[in-house]
Design an enzyme around this catalytic site. Structure first.
Site, PDB file in Angstrom:
ATOM      1  N   PHE A  16       8.565 -15.573 -17.359  1.00 25.49           N
ATOM      2  CA  PHE A  16       7.933 -15.998 -16.117  1.00 25.49           C
ATOM      3  C   PHE A  16       6.929 -14.988 -15.627  1.00 25.49           C
ATOM      4  CE2 PHE A  16      12.098 -17.855 -16.267  1.00 25.49           C
ATOM      5  CZ  PHE A  16      11.895 -19.156 -15.833  1.00 25.49           C
ATOM      6  N   ASP A  17       5.846 -15.500 -15.112  1.00 21.97           N
ATOM      7  CA  ASP A  17       4.927 -14.682 -14.357  1.00 21.97           C
ATOM      8  C   ASP A  17       5.566 -14.559 -12.969  1.00 21.97           C
ATOM      9  OD1 ASP A  17       2.439 -13.614 -13.394  1.00 21.97           O
ATOM     10  OD2 ASP A  17       2.117 -15.566 -12.466  1.00 21.97           O
ATOM     11  N   LYS A  18       5.284 -13.474 -12.226  1.00 22.14           N
ATOM     12  CA  LYS A  18       5.940 -13.332 -10.926  1.00 22.14           C
ATOM     13  C   LYS A  18       5.161 -14.012  -9.799  1.00 22.14           C
ATOM     14  CE  LYS A  18       5.988  -9.519  -8.308  1.00 22.14           C
ATOM     15  NZ  LYS A  18       5.766  -9.833  -6.895  1.00 22.14           N
ATOM     16  N   THR A  19       3.990 -13.426  -9.502  1.00 18.09           N
ATOM     17  CA  THR A  19       3.277 -13.886  -8.317  1.00 18.09           C
ATOM     18  C   THR A  19       2.763 -15.314  -8.496  1.00 18.09           C
ATOM     19  OG1 THR A  19       2.608 -11.612  -8.031  1.00 18.09           O
ATOM     20  CG2 THR A  19       1.503 -13.236  -6.659  1.00 18.09           C
ATOM     21  N   VAL A  76       5.994 -19.360 -18.496  1.00 20.89           N
ATOM     22  CA  VAL A  76       5.781 -20.149 -17.287  1.00 20.89           C
ATOM     23  C   VAL A  76       4.886 -19.367 -16.342  1.00 20.89           C
ATOM     24  CG1 VAL A  76       6.904 -21.418 -15.423  1.00 20.89           C
ATOM     25  CG2 VAL A  76       8.148 -20.971 -17.541  1.00 20.89           C
TER      26      VAL A  76
END
Lengths: 631, 71
Positions: free
Chosen positions: A315-318, A514
């Site tokens: 996953f990407d965070k922001t 994602v």
């Protein structure tokens, strides 16, 4: 039915009528058989039934044979003609009738597996009301031009992507996001074509029209997705290309060895691997349709298969795990109420362009309503914060350094501030008259459904969950811990993400990335599978990702993974069932336990069952969707 | 070389795919073809010097599948 230079009237009948007529004739012949026995009149009726049902089959067979193609029509025709020659009239009638009946039922049920996508097509807008030179005229959506003002009233469909310039309304955006709870839109908000105004009215300045709208592009992608073949499908098609000729050869050999015509003919009838060939495409189309209805775009059958077997999710965070907009998470005031503190801070920040300042203003507007007061004097101190004057008092608002520079001690609050930072938040301190009068914590909020995400993915069989972020280690660790991710990588540049994905794939297997698709396009493209979340309206995300979740909701991700697993399972059931039936039929015929008409019955029933099984996928999620946004 | 997609009436029988593809493969002038089962379309790329689009439509029609449109 099909234009055919009028040879026999029966050829122009619909499939349904042919089935009905031949069914009636066959029933009469059965009754005659009971009443008068196997006499000429009985045989005549049986032959009539065989002719009515068999004519279209024979015609198709001849059409195909002209090009040297031996399809199932040809096999059935040979079998029926053979049966008539050797005097098996009942068999001939039964086989043709069953074949036509099966064909008819199959085409009816197969429509069902495609119904979700058809329903989506029906959502396309069919007219638009445009205001030109102050006059409203109704035009077709293709005639709307960029920059036109489009007026939409309750119950009407918005026909363009654009910006609201007047009015406010509750809009059902199910066509785009799959979410049927209306969202409220006002001046400055973005609208999507295909969505419906439930109450209120809007005047929209058209930005994208016709084929360029998000909705039109979703439709196009879904249409194309249906027939981008899954790997399994390609394999099965190859397999069946050998299977049919092999059976024909086998039946010839059987005839030569045994001299048994009936046996050889029966083999021919069961030779077509119908159930096997459609086992995959029907499941895929039902799965893609189900997703499309809920705002999940799966771009091909192959993607559906991959998603269904993914092992690691990165996953990407922001903007993915978090909302992507910083907001105030906690207000702590000293010597005044929290609201008072918020109000003062918001007034001070009212001219600020800083994201943290905007977060404070947004929070104040949300909690206290619009603030019109202005500070008497403001001075921005870069990298520290700002100082301003309000009602004769000097306020300082900013970080530790600002307060220290202004001689305000923060010692008594240090522990609290550090604790907040440890949780991944940014702390803004407000000071006045030599003391700290409040602490405001700001964080990029974790998405509401993020906490439930990981356990659900694990339950669906995802082995490892990882976060990749360019953010600092403290914030990354805090969020990874809160959500329950297995691993996190912080301080990454976009290029780093790509190489980490590579490592993860080598270690754990098939990996999906994602992201929100805005700044992580390379990562989305380099993973085995790129999933863009909140893709409605962002071109890059819609183009590069393999799976697009239109709504910015993580619950859609679990839904998509669950759906793909169900689809793959469904496909496997179909394949296993088709293979089993083919094997049983073959054995049954060779050991002479299955006769011609029974073989046909089983064959047609198996095709039908495969389609019905696939249609079950349309109901996926219906039971578990207790409320909006819940899986 | 020309690429065209023909919309057929709904295809439901699995053997249709093999039949239409098989016919097109044996037709002079057709470079490649693919039957899209779920959308009931046929995608064909062909050499216009050797075969016309009308002729392709005609041949698919003769096989028993009505062509509803092309693009």
């Amino acid at each position: 039915m099909i234009e055919f230079k009028g040879v026999l009237p029966v050829l122009r009948l619909t499939k349904g009528r042919i089935v009905l007529i031949s069914g009636v004739i066959i029933a009469i012949s059965l009754i005659l058989k009971e009443l008068v026995g196997y006499k000429t009149v009985t045989i005549a009726f049986m032959l009539a039934a065989a002719c009515v049902a068999g004519a279209p089959v024979l015609r198709k067979a001849i059409g195909a044979i002209r090009y040297g193609i031996v399809g199932i029509d040809a096999l059935v025709s040979i079998a029926v003609i053979g049966a008539i020659i050797i005097g098996e009239y009942w068999e001939a009638a039964a086989v043709t009738f069953l074949f036509m009946l099966g064909d008819y039922l199959e085409s009816r049920t197969i429509e069902k597996t495609r119904s979700s996508i058809k329903a989506l097509l029906d959502l396309a807008p069919d007219r638009a009301r445009v205001k030109r030179n102050g006059v409203e005229t109704e035009v077709s959506p293709e005639e709307v031009e960029r920059g036109d003002l489009v007026v939409v009233r309750p119950g009407e469909k918005i026909s363009v992507d654009g910006i609201v310039v007047e009015g406010s309304a509750h809009v059902n955006q199910a066509a785009i996001t799959g979410e049927s709870i209306p969202v409220s839109l006002g001046v400055g908000d973005t609208t999507f074509s295909g969505t419906i105004i439930e109450s209120g009215y809007l005047v929209i300045r058209a930005d994208r029209v016709g084929e360029d709208t998000t909705f039109a592009r979703i439709l196009q992608m879904v249409e194309e997705a249906q027939d981008r073949k899954a790997k399994t499908q390609k394999f099965l098609e190859k397999f069946s290309r050998w299977y049919t000729p092999a059976i024909i050869l086998l039946s010839v050999i059987v005839y030569i060895l045994s001299g048994n015509v009936v046996l050889a003919l029966t083999l021919l009838v069961i030779a077509c691997p119908g159930a096997l060939v459609i086992s995959t495409p029907v499941s895929i189309v039902a799965g893609i349709g189900n997703g499309a209805k809920r705002g999940i775009l799966v771009k091909s059958g192959e993607v559906m298969e991959k998603l269904g077997t993914v092992r690691v999710m990165a996953f990407d965070k922001t903007g993915t795990l978090t909302v992507g907009k910083p907001s105030v998470t906690r207000i702590r005031a000293f010597g005044m109420s929290d609201d008072q503190l918020l109000r003062i801070a918001a007034i001070g920040e009212s001219y600020s362009e800083h994201p943290l300042g905007k977060a404070i203003v947004d929070k104040a507007t949300e909690k206290l309503g619009p603030i019109h007061e202005a500070p008497e004097q403001t001075e921005i101190l870069a990298g520290m914060g700002l100082k301003f004057r309000l009602n004769g008092v000097n306020y300082y608002i900013g970080n530790r350094k600002l307060l220290q520079d202004c001689g305000i001690s923060i010692e008594t609050h240090e522990q609290d501030i550090a604790a907040e930072e440890e949780m991944g938040r940014t702390v803004v301190i407000v000071g006045a008259n030599g003391v700290v009068c409040g602490i405001i914590s700001i964080a990029d909020r974790i998405r509401e459904d993020a906490r439930a995400l990981i356990p659900r993915l694990k339950a669906l069989g995802i082995k490892r969950t990882v976060m990749l972020t360019g953010d600092n280690r403290r914030a990354a660790r805090a969020i990874a811990k809160e959500i329950g991710l297995d691993e996190y990588y912080s301080d990454l540049l976009p290029g780093d993400k790509v190489s980490i994905l590579e490592q993860l794939r080598n270690r754990y297997g098939r990996i999906a990335m994602v992201g929100d698709g805005v700044n992580d396009a390379p990562a989305l493209a380099s993973a085995d599978l790129g999933i863009a979340i909140g893709g409605a309206g962002t071109d890059v995300a819609m183009e590069t990702a393999d799976v697009v979740l239109m709504a910015p909701k993580l619950s859609m991700l679990t839904y998509a993974v669950g759906l793909s697993r169900a689809t793959v399972r469904n496909m496997m059931q179909n394949i296993a069932f088709a293979l089993l039936v083919a094997a049983l039929l073959l054995a049954g015929v060779l050991f002479q336990a299955v006769n011609l008409s029974f073989g046909m019955l089983v064959h047609e029933a198996s095709v039908l069952l495969v389609i019905i099984n696939a249609a079950r996928l349309l109901g996926y999620g219906r039971k578990v969707t207790a409320g909006p946004g819940r899986l | 070389m020309t690429n065209k997609t023909y919309q057929l009436e709904t295809i439901s029988c699995p053997s249709c795919i093999a039949k239409i593809e098989g016919m097109l493969k044996k037709t002079e002038g057709i470079v490649s073809s693919e039957v899209l089962f779920n959308t009931s379309r046929v995608r064909v790329s062909f050499d216009e010097a050797k075969i016309t689009s009308d002729e392709i439509r005609n041949r698919i029609g003769k096989l028993g599948y009505r062509v509803l449109g092309e693009k």
